[in-house]
Write an enzyme that holds these catalytic residues in place. Structure first.
Site, PDB file in Angstrom:
ATOM      1  N   PRO A   1       0.822  -1.223   0.000  1.00 43.13           N
ATOM      2  CA  PRO A   1       0.000   0.000   0.000  1.00 43.13           C
ATOM      3  C   PRO A   1       0.848   1.262   0.000  1.00 43.13           C
ATOM      4  O   PRO A   1       0.332   2.353  -0.229  1.00 43.13           O
ATOM      5  CB  PRO A   1      -0.832  -0.118   1.280  1.00 43.13           C
ATOM      6  CG  PRO A   1      -0.367  -1.315   2.004  1.00 43.13           C
ATOM      7  CD  PRO A   1       0.576  -2.089   1.151  1.00 43.13           C
TER       8      PRO A   1
ATOM      9  N   GLU B   1       2.478  -7.830   8.968  1.00 39.15           N
ATOM     10  CA  GLU B   1       2.420  -6.389   9.231  1.00 39.15           C
ATOM     11  C   GLU B   1       3.220  -5.581   8.211  1.00 39.15           C
ATOM     12  O   GLU B   1       2.834  -4.496   7.826  1.00 39.15           O
ATOM     13  CB  GLU B   1       2.951  -6.141  10.649  1.00 39.15           C
ATOM     14  CG  GLU B   1       2.455  -4.874  11.284  1.00 39.15           C
ATOM     15  CD  GLU B   1       0.930  -4.816  11.346  1.00 39.15           C
ATOM     16  OE1 GLU B   1       0.399  -3.721  11.164  1.00 39.15           O
ATOM     17  OE2 GLU B   1       0.292  -5.874  11.561  1.00 39.15           O
TER      18      GLU B   1
ATOM     19  N   ARG C   1      -3.861  -8.580 -20.595  1.00 39.56           N
ATOM     20  CA  ARG C   1      -4.825  -8.224 -21.647  1.00 39.56           C
ATOM     21  C   ARG C   1      -4.254  -7.214 -22.645  1.00 39.56           C
ATOM     22  O   ARG C   1      -4.798  -7.044 -23.729  1.00 39.56           O
ATOM     23  CB  ARG C   1      -6.143  -7.729 -21.045  1.00 39.56           C
ATOM     24  CG  ARG C   1      -6.063  -6.447 -20.294  1.00 39.56           C
ATOM     25  CD  ARG C   1      -7.405  -6.080 -19.684  1.00 39.56           C
ATOM     26  NE  ARG C   1      -8.372  -5.606 -20.668  1.00 39.56           N
ATOM     27  CZ  ARG C   1      -8.320  -4.429 -21.287  1.00 39.56           C
ATOM     28  NH1 ARG C   1      -7.313  -3.619 -21.050  1.00 39.56           N
ATOM     29  NH2 ARG C   1      -9.249  -4.079 -22.146  1.00 39.56           N
TER      30      ARG C   1
ATOM     31  N   ASP D   1      -8.964   1.216 -25.895  1.00 42.71           N
ATOM     32  CA  ASP D   1      -9.886   1.341 -24.760  1.00 42.71           C
ATOM     33  C   ASP D   1     -10.017   2.814 -24.435  1.00 42.71           C
ATOM     34  O   ASP D   1      -9.029   3.523 -24.428  1.00 42.71           O
ATOM     35  CB  ASP D   1      -9.273   0.737 -23.475  1.00 42.71           C
ATOM     36  CG  ASP D   1      -9.273  -0.760 -23.494  1.00 42.71           C
ATOM     37  OD1 ASP D   1      -9.920  -1.319 -24.382  1.00 42.71           O
ATOM     38  OD2 ASP D   1      -8.619  -1.341 -22.619  1.00 42.71           O
TER      39      ASP D   1
HETATM   40  N1  ADE Z   1      -0.944  -5.214   0.051  1.00 38.60           N
HETATM   41  C1  ADE Z   1      -1.889  -4.893   0.952  1.00 38.60           C
HETATM   42  N2  ADE Z   1      -2.645  -3.879   0.525  1.00 38.60           N
HETATM   43  C2  ADE Z   1      -2.179  -3.523  -0.704  1.00 38.60           C
HETATM   44  C3  ADE Z   1      -2.538  -2.538  -1.655  1.00 38.60           C
HETATM   45  N3  ADE Z   1      -3.525  -1.674  -1.453  1.00 38.60           N
HETATM   46  N4  ADE Z   1      -1.828  -2.482  -2.796  1.00 38.60           N
HETATM   47  C4  ADE Z   1      -0.792  -3.330  -3.001  1.00 38.60           C
HETATM   48  N5  ADE Z   1      -0.397  -4.265  -2.148  1.00 38.60           N
HETATM   49  C5  ADE Z   1      -1.075  -4.369  -0.995  1.00 38.60           C
END
Ligand code: ADE
Length: 230
Positions: A87, A114, A151, A165
């Protein structure tokens, strides 16, 4: 394209490449897929892949050794593009998908727990996030990335170039209709039944712009900006 996925849950990932368009892409040799359980590369007899964090705190941290050993096993010379799902990564979008699709070999690490031991980051080329939310692991994000890339590979979709697209042009798609012509009083727009292809094209373009402006003003502004600079 060669795709290697490093995961602790290979059974979660494998079926994704057995069905629909990705399954066909694999059968037709547009992609070769390696799914690797990096627990097999752990360095102790308990096959541990995680440990408690130095400095204390909740949760477990993914250890560096199993990841780096797995990377070396599938990409000894570091010729592949190595992607870390997190994230904290760069926000994913169609443009990034198109850039990634140009690689001959990619490796994707799906994290769990974590977090990663920070030193893992040194062994990767790019970190990607699929959105501002936290998932339990990197498997679903890795599959999102694979789907969006595969794709785009030449020959994978039978239709006209996916580069066309509307999203690739930075717009949302126009509305689609199929039979029946009327459903519970909702009729298909007359123009789509007219057979006038130029008019249909113009209508679709207009709807695509209208829809983008309404639903995604951020994309719409970007689109206008890009056009102005052309
Ligand atoms: N691992 C956990 N959440 C994630 C996300 N939003 N994007 C990429 N990898 C992740």
């Amino acid at each position: 394209m060669k795709i290697d996925i490093l995961t602790l849950f290979p059974d979660m990932v494998r079926p994704f490449f057995e069905h629909s368009i990705l399954g066909r892409a694999k059968r037709d040799n547009h992609i070769t897929v390696g799914i690797h359980d990096f627990r097999e590369y752990s360095v102790d007899k308990h096959q541990s892949v995680d440990d408690t964090p130095y400095g204390g705190g909740a949760g477990m941290v993914l250890r560096v050794e199993p990841v780096v050993n797995a990377l070396r096993a599938v990409d000894e010379e570091h010729t592949a593009l190595r992607i870390l799902m997190t994230p904290q990564g760069l926000p994913y979008n169609q443009e990034r998908a198109a850039t990634l699709a140009k690689n001959k070999h990619i490796i994707i690490l799906c994290g769990h727990y974590e977090g990663y031991d920070e030193r893992i980051r040194d062994y990767f080329d790019v970190e990607i996030s699929i959105g501002d939310y936290v998932l339990t692991g990197g498997e679903a994000p890795a599959l999102v990335v694979c789907d969006s890339i595969v794709r785009l590979l030449p020959g994978v979709l039978n239709e006209a170039s996916p580069e066309e697209d509307s999203f690739s042009r930075g717009l949302l798609e126009y509305p689609h209709y199929t039979r029946p012509r009327v459903f519970e009083g909702r009729a298909v727009p007359e123009i789509l039944l007219s057979g006038d292809h130029a008019k249909i094209e113009a209508w679709r373009r207009e709807e695509s712009l209208k829809r983008t402006k309404k639903r995604r003003p951020d994309l719409y502004r970007k689109y206008l900006e890009k056009r102005k600079n052309r």
